[in-house]
Design a protein around this motif. Sequence first.
Motif, PDB file in Angstrom:
ATOM      1  N   ASP A  53       0.853  -1.198   0.000  1.00 41.23           N
ATOM      2  CA  ASP A  53       0.000   0.000   0.000  1.00 41.23           C
ATOM      3  C   ASP A  53       0.883   1.240   0.000  1.00 41.23           C
ATOM      4  O   ASP A  53       2.114   1.153  -0.118  1.00 41.23           O
ATOM      5  CB  ASP A  53      -0.962  -0.017   1.188  1.00 41.23           C
ATOM      6  CG  ASP A  53      -0.255   0.099   2.540  1.00 41.23           C
ATOM      7  OD1 ASP A  53       0.977   0.359   2.546  1.00 41.23           O
ATOM      8  OD2 ASP A  53      -0.899  -0.083   3.580  1.00 41.23           O
ATOM      9  N   GLN A  54       0.257   2.399   0.132  1.00 36.52           N
ATOM     10  CA  GLN A  54       1.001   3.652   0.041  1.00 36.52           C
ATOM     11  C   GLN A  54       2.029   3.820   1.160  1.00 36.52           C
ATOM     12  O   GLN A  54       2.960   4.619   1.038  1.00 36.52           O
ATOM     13  CB  GLN A  54       0.026   4.839   0.093  1.00 36.52           C
ATOM     14  CG  GLN A  54      -0.954   4.880  -1.067  1.00 36.52           C
ATOM     15  CD  GLN A  54      -2.250   4.136  -0.761  1.00 36.52           C
ATOM     16  OE1 GLN A  54      -2.226   3.183   0.031  1.00 36.52           O
ATOM     17  NE2 GLN A  54      -3.353   4.559  -1.372  1.00 36.52           N
ATOM     18  N   GLU A  55       1.910   3.033   2.253  1.00 33.80           N
ATOM     19  CA  GLU A  55       2.827   3.147   3.386  1.00 33.80           C
ATOM     20  C   GLU A  55       3.933   2.090   3.349  1.00 33.80           C
ATOM     21  O   GLU A  55       4.813   2.064   4.196  1.00 33.80           O
ATOM     22  CB  GLU A  55       2.064   3.009   4.706  1.00 33.80           C
ATOM     23  CG  GLU A  55       0.940   4.010   4.874  1.00 33.80           C
ATOM     24  CD  GLU A  55       1.455   5.452   4.859  1.00 33.80           C
ATOM     25  OE1 GLU A  55       2.587   5.657   5.373  1.00 33.80           O
ATOM     26  OE2 GLU A  55       0.759   6.327   4.349  1.00 33.80           O
ATOM     27  N   GLY A  56       3.830   1.194   2.366  1.00 33.97           N
ATOM     28  CA  GLY A  56       4.836   0.142   2.264  1.00 33.97           C
ATOM     29  C   GLY A  56       4.441  -1.130   2.964  1.00 33.97           C
ATOM     30  O   GLY A  56       5.274  -2.037   3.153  1.00 33.97           O
ATOM     31  N   VAL A  57       3.180  -1.247   3.368  1.00 32.83           N
ATOM     32  CA  VAL A  57       2.686  -2.458   4.030  1.00 32.83           C
ATOM     33  C   VAL A  57       2.288  -3.477   2.975  1.00 32.83           C
ATOM     34  O   VAL A  57       1.637  -3.130   1.982  1.00 32.83           O
ATOM     35  CB  VAL A  57       1.486  -2.134   4.940  1.00 32.83           C
ATOM     36  CG1 VAL A  57       0.917  -3.412   5.562  1.00 32.83           C
ATOM     37  CG2 VAL A  57       1.907  -1.151   6.030  1.00 32.83           C
ATOM     38  N   ILE A  58       2.686  -4.735   3.165  1.00 35.15           N
ATOM     39  CA  ILE A  58       2.370  -5.788   2.193  1.00 35.15           C
ATOM     40  C   ILE A  58       0.900  -6.158   2.308  1.00 35.15           C
ATOM     41  O   ILE A  58       0.421  -6.579   3.367  1.00 35.15           O
ATOM     42  CB  ILE A  58       3.244  -7.033   2.436  1.00 35.15           C
ATOM     43  CG1 ILE A  58       4.722  -6.686   2.223  1.00 35.15           C
ATOM     44  CG2 ILE A  58       2.830  -8.174   1.524  1.00 35.15           C
ATOM     45  CD1 ILE A  58       5.659  -7.841   2.506  1.00 35.15           C
ATOM     46  N   LEU A  59       0.187  -5.960   1.195  1.00 39.65           N
ATOM     47  CA  LEU A  59      -1.236  -6.276   1.153  1.00 39.65           C
ATOM     48  C   LEU A  59      -1.488  -7.676   0.619  1.00 39.65           C
ATOM     49  O   LEU A  59      -2.423  -8.341   1.051  1.00 39.65           O
ATOM     50  CB  LEU A  59      -1.968  -5.245   0.268  1.00 39.65           C
ATOM     51  CG  LEU A  59      -1.860  -3.793   0.718  1.00 39.65           C
ATOM     52  CD1 LEU A  59      -2.558  -2.893  -0.296  1.00 39.65           C
ATOM     53  CD2 LEU A  59      -2.457  -3.602   2.107  1.00 39.65           C
TER      54      LEU A  59
END
Length: 515
Positions: A53-59
Motif C-alpha cells: 500500500d502507500q505506506e509500504g505495508v504488504i497487502l
Amino acid sequence: MSQKLTYEELEKRIEQLEEERHSWLFAEEALLQSEERYRLIFNHSPLGIVHFDQEGVILDCNDHFLEIMGAPRETVLGFNMVTSARNRAMRSAVQTALGGELGTYEGDYRSVTGDKNTQLRAIYNCLPSEGGKFLGAVALFEDISETRRAEEALKESEQRYRTLVETMNDGLLIRNEKDRVTYVNERLCQMWGYSRDEILDHPTTDFLDEENLIIVNEQWIKRREGGHDPYEMAWTAKDGRKIPTIISPRPIFDGDGAFRGSFGTITDITSRKEAEETLARQARELERSNAELQQFAYVASHDMQEPLRMIASYVQLLARRYKGKLDEDADEFIAYAVDGAKRMQTMINDLLAYSRVGRVGGEMQSTDCERILAWAVVNLGAAIEENQAIVTHEPLPSLVASGGLLGLLFQNLIGNAIKFRGEDPPLIHISAKLEGDEWLFTVRDNGIGFDVQYTDRIFIIFQRLHGMGEYPGTGIGLAICKKIVEYHGGKIWAASELGKGTTFSFTIPVTQGNQ
C-alpha cells in the motif's frame, strides 16, 4: 406532478433498462474473467509478486514470494517494508517505488527464519490507477541463486582456463575463417618475440616465409575438410630467427557445420631439432669411425700376417735345428717363442674374421636355418665325433638373413658347447619359436656352465673366463656371435649355472619373407 408515460414510451424504457442490465452483467462477467486471469498469473508466476500500500505495508503476495522469503503468509501480510525491513538496500528500493520511481535491488537475502540464504533480484514500481490515483507499489522478486552459482562456476572455469592457457609450455593460437588471429597466449608471444597487439588481427602469413607458407596453405585446406593431424613447420620470429615447431590444429565449426576457423597448440621443437642434428652428426661420425676401425683391423691383421709368418718360420727352424744342441733353458725359450707366434697368428686370424662380420658375406636373402645348421654340424664333424657329442634340433624357420653369418653363429655356439663340456658327452639342443615380431632361438648344452656374474663379460672380444692352459682359443668366438646377431637387428644373452650347463638365446626380427 408526475408525468404519465404512454405505452410505447414505457415499452421503450423497459428495453433500455434491459440493455443496461445486460451490459452490466457482461461487464461483471468480463471483470470476473479478468480477475481470474490475474489470479492465475499472480499465483502461478515463476516470479515472486508482492503488492504494497502507500505506506509500504504488504497487502498481498503469491506463494512463490513466500517460498523466496522463507516465511508463512500470516507473517508476511501486514509487514511494513519501509519501517521494519532489516535490509537497508531493499527498504530504500521500496521507498523509491513509493515515491513514483523505479526501484531495484540485487544481492543477498536471509530468510525470516534465518535458515535460508538467497541471492535475489527485485524490481519495485509504483501502482497508479487509470484515474491517476496512487494505489501503492508492486514488486517482482526472482531467486537468482542458481544463476549466480552458475555464473561463479563459469567464472572459476574461465579463470582456470585462462591460467592454464597462459601458463602452458606450448603456444596457443586461435584464428578465424579468414585466417585472422583472434587469440594468442603469452607463451606464443615469447616464442615469436612479438607483443600480443602485434599479433592479433594479423593473418598468420605475416609470420611465415615462402617455404612454410606453402605448408600452411596445404594444411589450411585439410583443416577446412576436417583434418587435424599434427605437422611440422617453422615460424619466423620478430628478430628473423626460424623457430621449428609442431602444430596440432583443430577445426572450429558452428552449429550449422560451417567452418569458422581453427585453434592449435604450437610446440617449440628447437631443442629437439638441435638434439636430432647432434645425434645425426654423432651417428655419422660413429659410422665413419667404425668403418675406419674395421678397415684398420682388417689392414692391420692382414698386413701383420707376413712378418708374423716369417718370425714363426724362423723360430720353428731354430727349434728343429738346435733342439738338444743348446742347454735346456734355450730349448724352453724357443718353445715359448714358437707357442707365442702360433697364438699371435690365431688371434690375428680371429681379429680378421671379426672385422669381416657384416662386411663380407653379409648379404640378406632367404635362408633355410635347418640347412645352415646341417652345414655347421658338418664343419664340426671331427670335434663332434671325438667328443661323442649329440646335436639335436626342433623344426627351424626360413629367414631373410645372411646364410654365411648364421652358419658361423651356429658353428661358434655349438663349438663353444663342445669345448666347455662336462664329464658326460656333450648334449646340444637347438630350438626356435616365433614371439611377437621376432624369432627366438635357443642353444642349450649340458656343459660346465659359468658364474652369472660373468654373463656380460663373455661377449667381449678377447675376454676369457679360463686360463690358456685349461681351454684353447682366443676368446673371440662369442664376440663374433654377438656381432652377427646385432648385424641382423637382434640381441643375444646367456643363462647358466656352474656344473649344470648353459643356454644361449638370440633373436632375429621378423622381416618380409621370414616364415
